[in-house]
Design a protein around this motif. Sequence first.
Motif, short mmCIF file in Angstrom:
data_model
loop_
_atom_site.label_atom_id
_atom_site.label_comp_id
_atom_site.label_asym_id
_atom_site.label_seq_id
_atom_site.Cartn_x
_atom_site.Cartn_y
_atom_site.Cartn_z
N PRO A 425 0.80 -1.23 0.00
CA PRO A 425 0.00 0.00 0.00
C PRO A 425 0.83 1.28 0.00
O PRO A 425 0.39 2.30 -0.53
N ALA A 426 2.03 1.23 0.58
CA ALA A 426 2.89 2.42 0.60
C ALA A 426 3.26 2.84 -0.82
O ALA A 426 3.39 4.03 -1.12
N PHE A 427 3.44 1.86 -1.70
CA PHE A 427 3.79 2.15 -3.09
C PHE A 427 2.61 2.78 -3.81
O PHE A 427 2.77 3.78 -4.53
N THR A 428 1.43 2.23 -3.63
CA THR A 428 0.23 2.79 -4.25
C THR A 428 0.01 4.22 -3.79
O THR A 428 -0.33 5.11 -4.58
N GLN A 429 0.20 4.43 -2.50
CA GLN A 429 0.01 5.77 -1.94
C GLN A 429 0.97 6.77 -2.56
O GLN A 429 0.58 7.89 -2.90
N MET A 430 2.22 6.38 -2.77
CA MET A 430 3.20 7.30 -3.33
C MET A 430 2.88 7.63 -4.78
O MET A 430 3.04 8.78 -5.22
N LEU A 431 2.42 6.65 -5.54
CA LEU A 431 2.03 6.92 -6.91
C LEU A 431 0.90 7.94 -6.96
O LEU A 431 0.90 8.87 -7.78
N TYR A 432 -0.07 7.76 -6.07
CA TYR A 432 -1.18 8.71 -6.02
C TYR A 432 -0.69 10.11 -5.68
O TYR A 432 -1.11 11.10 -6.29
N ARG A 433 0.22 10.21 -4.73
CA ARG A 433 0.68 11.52 -4.27
C ARG A 433 1.45 12.25 -5.36
O ARG A 433 1.40 13.48 -5.45
N ILE A 434 2.16 11.52 -6.21
CA ILE A 434 2.83 12.15 -7.35
C ILE A 434 1.78 12.70 -8.32
O ILE A 434 1.86 13.85 -8.76
N GLY A 435 0.78 11.87 -8.63
CA GLY A 435 -0.27 12.31 -9.54
C GLY A 435 -1.06 13.48 -8.99
O GLY A 435 -1.48 14.38 -9.73
N LEU A 485 9.68 9.27 -13.86
CA LEU A 485 10.92 8.52 -14.12
C LEU A 485 11.63 8.17 -12.82
O LEU A 485 12.20 7.08 -12.67
N PHE A 486 11.59 9.10 -11.86
CA PHE A 486 12.26 8.87 -10.58
C PHE A 486 11.61 7.71 -9.84
O PHE A 486 12.32 6.84 -9.30
N ILE A 487 10.28 7.65 -9.80
CA ILE A 487 9.62 6.55 -9.10
C ILE A 487 9.80 5.24 -9.87
O ILE A 487 9.88 4.16 -9.26
N ILE A 488 9.93 5.32 -11.20
CA ILE A 488 10.17 4.10 -11.97
C ILE A 488 11.56 3.54 -11.67
O ILE A 488 11.74 2.33 -11.49
N LEU A 497 10.40 2.71 0.16
CA LEU A 497 9.94 4.09 0.06
C LEU A 497 10.10 4.85 1.37
O LEU A 497 10.13 6.07 1.39
N GLY A 498 10.18 4.11 2.45
CA GLY A 498 10.32 4.71 3.77
C GLY A 498 10.30 3.62 4.81
O GLY A 498 10.18 2.43 4.49
N PRO A 499 10.43 3.95 6.08
CA PRO A 499 10.34 2.95 7.14
C PRO A 499 8.99 2.24 7.09
O PRO A 499 7.93 2.87 7.14
#
Length: 507
Positions: A425-435, A485-488, A497-499
């Motif tokens: 879920p942390a990965f999904t959250q980060m993708l959303y926050r970029i968008g 590109l950075f997240i890819i 992505l973090g602790p």
Amino acid sequence: MKSGEKKGFVNRFLNTIEKAGNRLPDPIVLFIILMGIILAGSFIAGSLGLKAKNPATGEVIEAVNLLSGEGLVKILTESISNFSSFPPLGMVLVVMIGIGIAEKSGYFETAMKRVIEVAPQKVILPVIIFVGIIGNVAGDAGPVILPPIAAMVMWKLGYHPFSGLIMAYAATVGAFSANILLGMADALAAGFTESGAQLIDPDYTANIAMNYYFIAASAILLMFIIYFVTKKVTIPRLGTYQGAWMDNEPLDETKVKALRWANISALVTAGFFLVLVIPENGLLRNPETNSILNESPFMDSIVFIITILFFVPGLVYGLRAKTIKSSKDFGGMLSDAMSTMGSYIVLVFFAAQMLAYFEWSNLGPILAIKGANFLQAMDVSGIPLIIGFILLAGLINLLIGSASAKWAILAPVFVPMFMFMGYDPAFTQMLYRIGDSFSNPITPVLPYLPLLLAFAKKYDENVKLGTLISNLLPYSIVLFVVWTLFIIVWFVLGLPLGPGGPIYLSN
């Protein structure tokens, strides 16, 4: 070298955007037109029975016809409350008290001039950008406070003040999800992520730092990216400023001493608030959890605290530099500062009605859910999924400004979907926050775009939204490309992505 030799296509494209945007009606009229479109849309959607199922609650959301008798009564009876309760309105007016006295007393001008006199020019712009990026920890204060200050700095550096407004706005809203500090945005996102994940794993627990490594690295990266766009696109495109220039004479000793006392008073004031925050039992901490950021008096009062931090040194400077010689001078400065907000207040009235109609009609959530379902039906994974989801979040951001509102709808769909595909879920959250961030500079539903226009009109009364949007568009495009590109790269390397925030779910 002429700009057209190397950047001919870029300039032609942006000129086209600017011309198209400038053909738009006055922002007040534009909001009125949008109100009409939403009302018509609600009538059509309501008549057709358009609906969508909220994945968070299972509730079926139906389009509401606002042109019905009940809708018309709601429009008439709640128009005043829509305006008076519009969140940014009070914040902007309160902050302008502090900014106004700091500006009108001469504190800002002297401080900026002193910085330029003693600091290398190459450092000033990156510092402003970085302050804008980390300033989102203070919530909505960044896009209100920083752009007018940045405009003054750029003016003093010999650039067009619009370049400062554009650069600071892009930094504060375009890089909203990048920071070296954790704040309320992290806590809000984690809360909805946890709820979405628990639909699949009832024992899942999110933490507000699970994106920290990536957002901290992003803050550094995006500082350079925004600086690059400013130097290579914005400044050359805007050219020189033809308005009246500030006095470029060196500061006299009286102003330097007044500035020194003003800065000391700012440090003392900041120290006072630190005493209320730093101790474990600090008065401005959450009384139950001792948290500084989560539901604390400190975060609840951050706008007023910032106002005080501007007000005190502005007042001290005015008294020491003799720009404030009487109570009439003091009152006059505050009145002058607030008078510049007249056009913004009128804009807010119509913007508040438009956003209220959009909320009442349920068109925003329905469009967001339909878009989410469409991407889910595409059944893609890996890099295409990353790009597609970021783009979807960015497009939805053009319709719904609230980051938490969008994630409340999207998280129950995409967090479980990504979990089934093996992603944490942390990965999904980060993708959303970029968008949710990269399209912020050009989204019309953020209330700060009209405010930016109000700031710009101080330098050019004829400026229109097209000029702002055409100069903000390069930031959104470059932020999307570079941040994606950075997240890819992060994804390919499999870095956490973090602790407690891996990319993949553990087996």
